[in-house]
Design a protein around this motif. Structure first.
Motif, PDB file in Angstrom:
ATOM      1  N   TYR A 287       0.530  -1.277   0.023  1.00 41.77           N
ATOM      2  CA  TYR A 287       0.071  -0.213  -0.016  1.00 41.77           C
ATOM      3  C   TYR A 287       0.979   1.216  -0.077  1.00 41.77           C
ATOM      4  CZ  TYR A 287      -3.533  -3.313   1.436  1.00 41.77           C
ATOM      5  OH  TYR A 287      -4.337  -4.363   1.616  1.00 41.77           O
ATOM      6  N   GLY A 288       0.408   2.221  -0.778  1.00 43.00           N
ATOM      7  CA  GLY A 288       1.158   3.650  -0.727  1.00 43.00           C
ATOM      8  C   GLY A 288       2.313   3.837  -1.446  1.00 43.00           C
ATOM      9  N   TYR A 289       2.592   3.038  -2.444  1.00 41.24           N
ATOM     10  CA  TYR A 289       3.859   2.924  -3.334  1.00 41.24           C
ATOM     11  C   TYR A 289       3.473   2.757  -4.862  1.00 41.24           C
ATOM     12  CZ  TYR A 289       6.531   2.374   1.128  1.00 41.24           C
ATOM     13  OH  TYR A 289       7.330   2.404   2.326  1.00 41.24           O
ATOM     14  N   PHE A 290       4.179   3.605  -5.599  1.00 38.71           N
ATOM     15  CA  PHE A 290       4.327   3.304  -6.988  1.00 38.71           C
ATOM     16  C   PHE A 290       5.104   2.165  -7.244  1.00 38.71           C
ATOM     17  CE2 PHE A 290       2.678   7.530  -9.333  1.00 38.71           C
ATOM     18  CZ  PHE A 290       1.591   7.316  -8.806  1.00 38.71           C
ATOM     19  N   GLY A 291       5.169   1.663  -8.466  1.00 43.90           N
ATOM     20  CA  GLY A 291       6.097   0.486  -8.898  1.00 43.90           C
ATOM     21  C   GLY A 291       7.494   1.087  -9.379  1.00 43.90           C
ATOM     22  N   THR A 292       7.818   2.375  -8.875  1.00 44.63           N
ATOM     23  CA  THR A 292       9.066   3.026  -9.505  1.00 44.63           C
ATOM     24  C   THR A 292       9.851   3.330  -8.257  1.00 44.63           C
ATOM     25  OG1 THR A 292       7.763   5.231  -9.721  1.00 44.63           O
ATOM     26  CG2 THR A 292       8.173   3.647 -11.632  1.00 44.63           C
ATOM     27  N   VAL A 293      10.913   4.187  -8.580  1.00 44.41           N
ATOM     28  CA  VAL A 293      11.928   4.744  -7.347  1.00 44.41           C
ATOM     29  C   VAL A 293      11.958   6.098  -7.733  1.00 44.41           C
ATOM     30  CG1 VAL A 293      12.936   2.494  -7.285  1.00 44.41           C
ATOM     31  CG2 VAL A 293      13.847   4.064  -8.743  1.00 44.41           C
ATOM     32  N   ASP A 294      12.387   6.622  -6.406  1.00 47.96           N
ATOM     33  CA  ASP A 294      12.541   8.229  -6.598  1.00 47.96           C
ATOM     34  C   ASP A 294      14.065   8.483  -7.059  1.00 47.96           C
ATOM     35  OD1 ASP A 294      13.944   7.629  -4.213  1.00 47.96           O
ATOM     36  OD2 ASP A 294      12.498   8.455  -3.171  1.00 47.96           O
ATOM     37  N   ASP A 295      14.526   9.768  -7.083  1.00 50.75           N
ATOM     38  CA  ASP A 295      15.945  10.095  -7.089  1.00 50.75           C
ATOM     39  C   ASP A 295      16.978   9.411  -6.200  1.00 50.75           C
ATOM     40  OD1 ASP A 295      14.930  11.652  -9.254  1.00 50.75           O
ATOM     41  OD2 ASP A 295      14.922  13.583  -8.153  1.00 50.75           O
ATOM     42  N   SER A 296      16.453   9.165  -5.216  1.00 51.77           N
ATOM     43  CA  SER A 296      17.589   8.487  -4.318  1.00 51.77           C
ATOM     44  C   SER A 296      17.315   6.995  -4.349  1.00 51.77           C
ATOM     45  CB  SER A 296      17.089   8.972  -2.532  1.00 51.77           C
ATOM     46  OG  SER A 296      17.156  10.307  -2.842  1.00 51.77           O
ATOM     47  N   GLY A 297      16.652   6.429  -5.177  1.00 53.92           N
ATOM     48  CA  GLY A 297      16.660   5.000  -5.528  1.00 53.92           C
ATOM     49  C   GLY A 297      15.744   4.337  -4.625  1.00 53.92           C
TER      50      GLY A 297
END
Length: 353
Positions: A287-297
């Motif tokens: 719950y609460g996450y996209f299937g991608t990562v942010d700039d920090s990984g």
């Protein structure tokens, strides 16, 4: 002495905010000691606090990306900060209560306080709850005497009862949820039931809207699954909230919006993306996450990804976010509601940032 210094700093910050205008990511909610009564900013400098509230209300009155936050108000309104409406960021436009009939003096006081900040308090009416409850009633009907006419009467009465809470408790409006389903593969008999129940629900909402023109009204669901005769109410809605809380990227949210638009007779100037917070007991990160990562990984939180989606250029209007279970974000970082504040700042950058 430490408290005095902190209070003076807070007053100074408030004075700067009043002079420069509302800062969407400001945090005026301080944890209070159990033993010491810390004077509020309102008590210390009523004039500056009044100016802050005026700036806040002006911000919400002008065009901006809106934020809905659903909050779990328990049957007994508890003292935990995460359950208090006033602890939410001041920049929230709508607070949607999960239990609209669970009222208490403490909750009533909180509602009046957030209204002073220009926040509207609403609640949701979910068709699926009525439909599911009716299925259980039918299952227990050993004599088999219940008819579809009984079902329509039941759904209509449940809808009316929920709508009546708005006047009973003085809410600022409602959202109504009808996720729907594709009726392309339905048999004629199934389509008749589907159509009749949809109409019974939407007719009640439309009648309520006609008698409550000043109240807030928003739709949550897949508009492409509505019959054309029931789409007229969408033009009366402030926002159309896409049920995208389980999506894993912005592209899938866009597809939901485009499917609604392409179905015809659906306004394209008021789409809000639904997202949800992470949960402390969700070890698998479902719950609460996209299937991608942010700039920090790190795994990208849906709240942040949804905010980024809301500011992308588009052929349709991306009007903001609806955040399910906002109370979970209270504990997620420091300051409280850290991710919601970041999302607001992404969508409505402060002029001084």
């Amino acid at each position: 002495m430490k408290n005095q210094i902190k209070n003076r700093l807070l007053v100074a910050v408030l004075a700067v905010a009043s002079a420069l205008g509302f800062n969407s990511c400001s945090d005026w909610n301080e944890e209070e000691s159990l033993d010491i009564k810390t004077p509020s900013l309102e008590d210390q400098n009523p004039k500056l606090y009044a100016q802050y509230l005026e700036n806040l209300r002006r911000y919400k009155a002008r065009p901006h990306k809106v934020v809905f936050a659903s909050l779990d108000n328990y049957t007994t309104y508890a003292s935990q900060k995460s359950q208090q409406l006033k602890s939410l960021p001041d920049s929230i436009d709508y607070i949607s209560l999960m239990n609209p009939d669970a009222r208490s003096p403490l909750l009533d006081k909180d509602i009046e306080e957030v209204r002073g900040k220009g926040t509207k308090v609403v609640y949701d009416i979910d068709f699926s709850v009525f439909d599911t409850d009716w299925a259980l009633i039918v299952k227990e009907d050993e004599e088999g005497v219940l008819t579809e006419e009984d079902a329509l009467e039941y759904i209509g009465q449940r809808t009316d009862d929920m709508l009546a809470l708005c006047d009973r408790y003085g809410y600022d409006g409602v959202t109504f949820t009808y996720a729907g389903r594709s009726h392309v593969s339905l048999t004629e008999a199934e389509k008749a039931v589907y159509s009749g129940r949809q109409k019974a629900f939407f007719d009640r909402i439309a009648a309520w809207r006609a008698s409550h023109p000043g109240k807030a009204l928003s739709y949550i669901g897949n508009a492409q699954y509505l019959f054309d005769e029931n789409k007229a109410i969408l033009g009366e809605c402030d926002y159309i909230i896409l049920p995208s809380q389980m999506e894993k990227n912005g592209t899938d949210i866009t597809i939901r919006a485009m499917l609604a638009v392409l179905s015809g007779d659906v306004p394209s100037d008021r789409f809000v993306a639904a997202v949800q917070t992470t949960r402390p007991d969700d070890a698998d990160g479902i719950y609460g996450y996209f299937g991608t990562v942010d700039d920090s990984g790190n795994s990208l939180r849906s709240i942040i990804g949804g905010a980024q989606w809301a500011v992308e250029p588009s052929d349709f209007t991306r009007a903001g976010l609806y955040i399910y279970n906002a109370h979970y974000d209270y504990y997620d970082n420091d300051p409280v509601y850290h991710n919601i504040r970041r999302a607001v700042e992404i969508m409505n950058p402060s002029p001084n940032n």
